[in-house]
Scaffold this motif. Sequence first.
Motif, PDB file in Angstrom:
ATOM      1  N   SER A  99      49.165  22.464 -12.878  1.00  0.00           N
ATOM      2  CA  SER A  99      48.352  21.988 -13.826  1.00  0.00           C
ATOM      3  C   SER A  99      49.205  21.300 -14.893  1.00  0.00           C
ATOM      4  CB  SER A  99      47.073  22.567 -14.444  1.00  0.00           C
ATOM      5  OG  SER A  99      46.584  23.371 -13.509  1.00  0.00           O
TER       6      SER A  99
ATOM      7  N   VAL B 229      44.312  15.686 -13.487  1.00  0.00           N
ATOM      8  CA  VAL B 229      44.375  16.945 -12.888  1.00  0.00           C
ATOM      9  C   VAL B 229      42.878  17.566 -12.845  1.00  0.00           C
ATOM     10  CG1 VAL B 229      44.844  19.592 -12.914  1.00  0.00           C
ATOM     11  CG2 VAL B 229      46.572  17.908 -13.551  1.00  0.00           C
TER      12      VAL B 229
ATOM     13  N   ARG C   1      40.517  20.637 -11.672  1.00  0.00           N
ATOM     14  CA  ARG C   1      40.747  22.124 -11.554  1.00  0.00           C
ATOM     15  C   ARG C   1      39.841  22.949 -10.598  1.00  0.00           C
ATOM     16  NH1 ARG C   1      43.010  25.402 -16.237  1.00  0.00           N
ATOM     17  NH2 ARG C   1      44.533  24.003 -17.201  1.00  0.00           N
TER      18      ARG C   1
END
Lengths: 379, 379
Positions: A87, A97, A99
């Motif tokens: 990340s 990014v 997640r």
Amino acid sequence: MTPGPTQVPEQSLLTLARQVTHHRTDDFRALFDRVQAGLREILQTENDIAILCSSGTGGMEAAVVNLISPGEKMLVLHSGKFAERWSTLGQTFGAEVIRYEVPWGEPFEADRVAEILAAEPDIKAVFGTLCETSTGVGHDVRAIGQVVKDANRLWVVDAISSAGIVQCRTDQWGIDVLVVGSQKALMTPPGLALLSISPSAWQKIEQVDQRGFYFDLLAYRKAKSTSDTPFTPPKSLLAALAESVDILLQEGIESVWARGVRLARTTRAAVEAIGLELVTDSPSTAMTAVKLPESIDAKAFLARLESRFGLKLAGGQGPFRGKIFRLAHMGLTDDLDIIGALAAIELVLKEQGCPVQLGAAVTAAEAVLAENADQKQPF
Amino acid sequence: MTPGPTQVPEQSLLTLARQVTHHRTDDFRALFDRVQAGLREILQTENDIAILCSSGTGGMEAAVVNLISPGEKMLVLHSGKFAERWSTLGQTFGAEVIRYEVPWGEPFEADRVAEILAAEPDIKAVFGTLCETSTGVGHDVRAIGQVVKDANRLWVVDAISSAGIVQCRTDQWGIDVLVVGSQKALMTPPGLALLSISPSAWQKIEQVDQRGFYFDLLAYRKAKSTSDTPFTPPKSLLAALAESVDILLQEGIESVWARGVRLARTTRAAVEAIGLELVTDSPSTAMTAVKLPESIDAKAFLARLESRFGLKLAGGQGPFRGKIFRLAHMGLTDDLDIIGALAAIELVLKEQGCPVQLGAAVTAAEAVLAENADQKQPF
């Protein structure tokens, strides 16, 4: 017996003591080709191998900057310190990014990865981990690889601390980029990062504008066409790696994986026999992470193992700091190394006031080894 | 005797053969501090030293990405292959690169640098080279440093192939960032890049947004506050570097520089005695670049030196490809190594049809050495 840097075999150490010679030479090219062929066998891949002079993190940076242009989306499977590095790298270099986060110590569900990829069609690549070194979780890289492939995205796996001990069938499992470090299961000093790169990954890399300079994988591919490297390679480390790779291949990669499984089973049985709990229900065979009883001071426990027995284990990181120890069964580690480590663990636990039955861990370990009497010792 | 990788002393090689141990330890911190202290003495600086696991190019990339934000101007002093790398790095990372270009083999004029800096007030830093390895030119880093300092800009010097053999007074000469490689005058295998970083450079680095991740020097500074590195360091190489640094310090840095001067003078006198011409009128004391007679095929000449005498020299690069040879007098090189190399050169030139008087080169070399009878041999 930390999860790296690990012990280096004598044959590889002696190679390091040989005089340094130039690298734009036929002998270097032969060495370079030999080590790549050996790595392909260990990683079970026909893909290109790029060899970088850097720590494993440099290899991770190379994967991110070569595959993801600024503004593009990447999915990070997030469950520990080293997943977090994916990340951080993505954010540093301007990626968006996304997640998928599970608590430290837990595995990912491939179905959830499939859902996220279906919901986010712009995700270019999924970044995961074979063994999360901070928790000892072994992730199901094969199952996740299948859903990533079904969704036609790239599958990038940090196998820095696990390739060469944990089963990893790079091509069968659809891994487009695998990142490996020299100083873990590959039994070589730190200083080399190794990447296997699939044809699909190369296609994407060719479309990325700004791949950096030192980590520009196209420069490595171009140089490799003449068995060269774009920049001065650490030839001594490469020569040591070639020796260590040969040692693993002599054992046979399937046997190496089986050794990892045996040592992991032995370790788990032993620590459970003295009432300790594993950090995870999905442990990797590269290492075992174990919760310490609350009465035990982790720092004092690790220090005493080292001062009394010369045994170096790793402690915890992040939320596990001061709460766990981590023991690796990778690289130059055999049955009796594990037996010795387990004896030291129970002796020091007892000494520090934990009510363990001395010998219980080692007895449980021997029971596992007794079932595996026909397995050869590699070292 | 190429300009790197150079020979490594036995003491350092034997260190490489020692077992690898963990790096988050007191013994690593002591080693790390010791090698930095030694490097500060060799580089004549009180500045911080950052130690990267990379080739020298990685160190150059670190200097560029940490000092120059995209869109900012940098001046590159351009006179050979490695100066060109500064430009390529700047362009790759979005800097506006201004070039002061002189033909390969020629030195820069400090006055011209001053003019350019006066005309271009937005130039943030000047990037130059102590010894341009592709041509053997020794640039006047001191004089240029003075004008750069007068103009209140940063002075960044690639000393990869020369620090530790060529006089380099980093602080006195106002060098803000000096980049050095392990595998040249520092007599250590490839794999380490070393940067000295002045307080003014740190101020600029703190203002740069995107310093990358693996090469982010602020991460190295933060880790260094506890004698650590941000990523797994190549401890074996560091231990070897510490030994080699000790060997140089035992000789004394002023004596090392004097040895470089003596070996360079010896080499130049010898090749001129057999009618060969130097590539440059401003030669470095790290190495000597020599034009080959037109009748000599450079590739065959170098191959014969190697096959008959085991002597590896370097050929030319860029416009000098096939036209010159380069002989380094850095690192583990003493008077008799040079005598041997010169004998080989005249023997092979003669064998390949060049009308040299056998013994003339060595005789001229001995004349220089005779004048330096009181200088001790370090190895």
